[in-house]
Design a protein around this motif. Sequence first.
Motif, PDB file in Angstrom:
ATOM      1  N   HIS A  39       0.816  -1.206   0.000  1.00 16.45           N
ATOM      2  CA  HIS A  39       0.000   0.000   0.000  1.00 16.45           C
ATOM      3  C   HIS A  39       0.853   1.262   0.000  1.00 16.45           C
ATOM      4  N   ALA A  40       1.967   1.248   0.742  1.00 17.85           N
ATOM      5  CA  ALA A  40       2.775   2.455   0.883  1.00 17.85           C
ATOM      6  C   ALA A  40       4.248   2.109   1.057  1.00 17.85           C
ATOM      7  N   VAL A  41       5.084   3.069   0.697  1.00 16.78           N
ATOM      8  CA  VAL A  41       6.527   2.924   0.887  1.00 16.78           C
ATOM      9  C   VAL A  41       7.090   4.273   1.307  1.00 16.78           C
ATOM     10  N   ALA A  42       8.078   4.240   2.198  1.00 14.89           N
ATOM     11  CA  ALA A  42       8.758   5.451   2.634  1.00 14.89           C
ATOM     12  C   ALA A  42      10.257   5.279   2.453  1.00 14.89           C
ATOM     13  N   ALA A  43      10.912   6.362   2.107  1.00 17.84           N
ATOM     14  CA  ALA A  43      12.368   6.385   1.995  1.00 17.84           C
ATOM     15  C   ALA A  43      12.842   7.785   2.366  1.00 17.84           C
ATOM     16  N   ARG A  44      14.114   7.906   2.712  1.00 18.25           N
ATOM     17  CA  ARG A  44      14.648   9.230   3.018  1.00 18.25           C
ATOM     18  C   ARG A  44      14.545  10.147   1.813  1.00 18.25           C
ATOM     19  N   ASP A  45      14.681   9.578   0.626  1.00 18.72           N
ATOM     20  CA  ASP A  45      14.594  10.321  -0.626  1.00 18.72           C
ATOM     21  C   ASP A  45      13.194  10.110  -1.213  1.00 18.72           C
ATOM     22  N   GLY A  46      12.407  11.161  -1.274  1.00 20.34           N
ATOM     23  CA  GLY A  46      11.037  11.062  -1.764  1.00 20.34           C
ATOM     24  C   GLY A  46      10.939  10.577  -3.197  1.00 20.34           C
ATOM     25  N   GLU A  47      11.880  10.959  -4.051  1.00 20.65           N
ATOM     26  CA  GLU A  47      11.864  10.503  -5.444  1.00 20.65           C
ATOM     27  C   GLU A  47      12.094   8.999  -5.527  1.00 20.65           C
ATOM     28  N   ARG A  48      12.965   8.505  -4.672  1.00 23.94           N
ATOM     29  CA  ARG A  48      13.211   7.057  -4.642  1.00 23.94           C
ATOM     30  C   ARG A  48      11.970   6.302  -4.166  1.00 23.94           C
ATOM     31  N   ALA A  49      11.299   6.846  -3.168  1.00 23.10           N
ATOM     32  CA  ALA A  49      10.068   6.225  -2.669  1.00 23.10           C
ATOM     33  C   ALA A  49       9.005   6.212  -3.761  1.00 23.10           C
ATOM     34  N   GLN A  54       5.729   3.264  -7.776  1.00 26.47           N
ATOM     35  CA  GLN A  54       5.252   3.062  -9.142  1.00 26.47           C
ATOM     36  C   GLN A  54       5.653   1.697  -9.675  1.00 26.47           C
ATOM     37  N   LYS A  55       6.871   1.291  -9.406  1.00 22.45           N
ATOM     38  CA  LYS A  55       7.364   0.000  -9.898  1.00 22.45           C
ATOM     39  C   LYS A  55       6.577  -1.169  -9.316  1.00 22.45           C
ATOM     40  N   HIS A  56       6.190  -1.050  -8.036  1.00 24.19           N
ATOM     41  CA  HIS A  56       5.566  -2.180  -7.339  1.00 24.19           C
ATOM     42  C   HIS A  56       4.074  -1.997  -7.089  1.00 24.19           C
ATOM     43  N   GLY A  57       3.476  -0.939  -7.631  1.00 25.33           N
ATOM     44  CA  GLY A  57       2.038  -0.758  -7.537  1.00 25.33           C
ATOM     45  C   GLY A  57       1.518  -0.241  -6.207  1.00 25.33           C
ATOM     46  N   ALA A  58       2.381   0.355  -5.401  1.00 22.70           N
ATOM     47  CA  ALA A  58       1.923   0.941  -4.137  1.00 22.70           C
ATOM     48  C   ALA A  58       1.164   2.229  -4.430  1.00 22.70           C
ATOM     49  N   SER A  59       0.110   2.482  -3.690  1.00 26.53           N
ATOM     50  CA  SER A  59      -0.700   3.670  -3.958  1.00 26.53           C
ATOM     51  C   SER A  59      -0.166   4.931  -3.286  1.00 26.53           C
ATOM     52  N   ARG A  60       0.771   4.778  -2.361  1.00 24.57           N
ATOM     53  CA  ARG A  60       1.311   5.942  -1.652  1.00 24.57           C
ATOM     54  C   ARG A  60       2.820   5.849  -1.502  1.00 24.57           C
ATOM     55  N   ALA A  61       3.461   7.013  -1.553  1.00 23.60           N
ATOM     56  CA  ALA A  61       4.912   7.109  -1.342  1.00 23.60           C
ATOM     57  C   ALA A  61       5.179   8.287  -0.418  1.00 23.60           C
ATOM     58  N   TYR A  62       6.101   8.117   0.509  1.00 26.55           N
ATOM     59  CA  TYR A  62       6.394   9.153   1.500  1.00 26.55           C
ATOM     60  C   TYR A  62       7.880   9.467   1.524  1.00 26.55           C
ATOM     61  N   ALA A  63       8.176  10.759   1.646  1.00 26.28           N
ATOM     62  CA  ALA A  63       9.562  11.227   1.829  1.00 26.28           C
ATOM     63  C   ALA A  63       9.829  11.291   3.324  1.00 26.28           C
ATOM     64  N   GLY A  64      10.432  10.272   3.841  1.00 22.59           N
ATOM     65  CA  GLY A  64      10.726  10.209   5.276  1.00 22.59           C
ATOM     66  C   GLY A  64       9.898   9.142   5.964  1.00 22.59           C
ATOM     67  N   TYR A  65      10.515   8.494   6.904  1.00 26.01           N
ATOM     68  CA  TYR A  65       9.877   7.379   7.589  1.00 26.01           C
ATOM     69  C   TYR A  65       8.759   7.830   8.528  1.00 26.01           C
ATOM     70  N   ASP A  66       8.937   8.973   9.167  1.00 32.46           N
ATOM     71  CA  ASP A  66       7.906   9.477  10.071  1.00 32.46           C
ATOM     72  C   ASP A  66       6.595   9.747   9.342  1.00 32.46           C
TER      73      ASP A  66
END
Length: 69
Positions: A39-49, A54-66
């Motif tokens: 459903h979601a992925v977070a990474a320190r780099d928002g572009e990487r997240a 997009q690659k794995h079909g997650a509906s949400r991406a976050y810049a930062g773990y918090d």
Amino acid sequence: MKPVTTDSGRVWRWGFLAAAGISEKRAAQLGSVPGCTLHAVAARDGERAEAFAQKHGASRAYAGYDALL
């Protein structure tokens, strides 16, 4: 990708706190588990997240773990 539900109709939505090696492997495997979806992925780099989502079909991406937590 629409998740396949379990016998009870439940769908488990997963959130990953990384967008690197182990997460790549787990995201690929998660799609074959009935009732589970990324459903979601977070990474320190928002572009990487965003790229990972997009690659794995997650509906949400976050810049930062918090932000995901």
